[in-house]
Design an enzyme around this catalytic site. Sequence first.
Site, short mmCIF file in Angstrom:
data_model
loop_
_atom_site.label_atom_id
_atom_site.label_comp_id
_atom_site.label_asym_id
_atom_site.label_seq_id
_atom_site.Cartn_x
_atom_site.Cartn_y
_atom_site.Cartn_z
N HIS A 120 -5.31 2.46 121.49
CA HIS A 120 -6.46 1.56 121.58
C HIS A 120 -7.25 1.61 120.29
CE1 HIS A 120 -6.21 0.51 125.84
NE2 HIS A 120 -5.74 1.73 126.01
N THR B 188 1.15 13.25 113.89
CA THR B 188 0.40 12.03 113.56
C THR B 188 1.03 11.25 112.41
OG1 THR B 188 -1.01 13.25 112.03
CG2 THR B 188 -1.77 13.07 114.32
#
Length: 178
Positions: free
Chosen positions: A101, A153
């Site tokens: 998101h 990440t």
Amino acid sequence: MKKLRTYICLMLYYAIARHLPGSDMIYSFGSKQIRRFLCKRIFKKAGKNINIEHGVFFGSGADIEIGDNSGLGLNCRVSGPLKIGNDVMIGPDVMIFTQNHRNDRLDIPMRLQTDPKRPVVIEDDVWIAARVIILPGVTIHRGAIVGAGAVVTKDVPEYAVVGGNPAKVIRYRNVKKV
């Protein structure tokens, strides 16, 4: 007809096969083979001798590819687009995300600010230990090891051993040329 078959396999997986005992249990009664049979018909591509353990959640599975001799550990939660190479070991409770998101706009609730899906690629001969989290768009290159509990990440180089939050290179595997 193929869509109907896939839908039926998906329903059987989530209603029955996902809940069958793990393959290491003496009373597993072929649960590993049942999950393999169904996932070969659900996934976009499934190699030989795949292992999908008890409790794995993969959504519709339509954009997941898994290579030969690779598996998803107990209670993994993955989403596609996801490409897993050959000889990949994925431990229990691993989560692989391909969408997130956004939060940059204040006039729209965050739940409505979704990014487009970004594929995750896991190349051949990779070991992902327990409770690893892999974020969207990451590639874990050939021969890498991701330590337990790591949060990945960014891309992991070939033969790197990474760990931590965020995951960082700890060392490189001892690669001997033949």
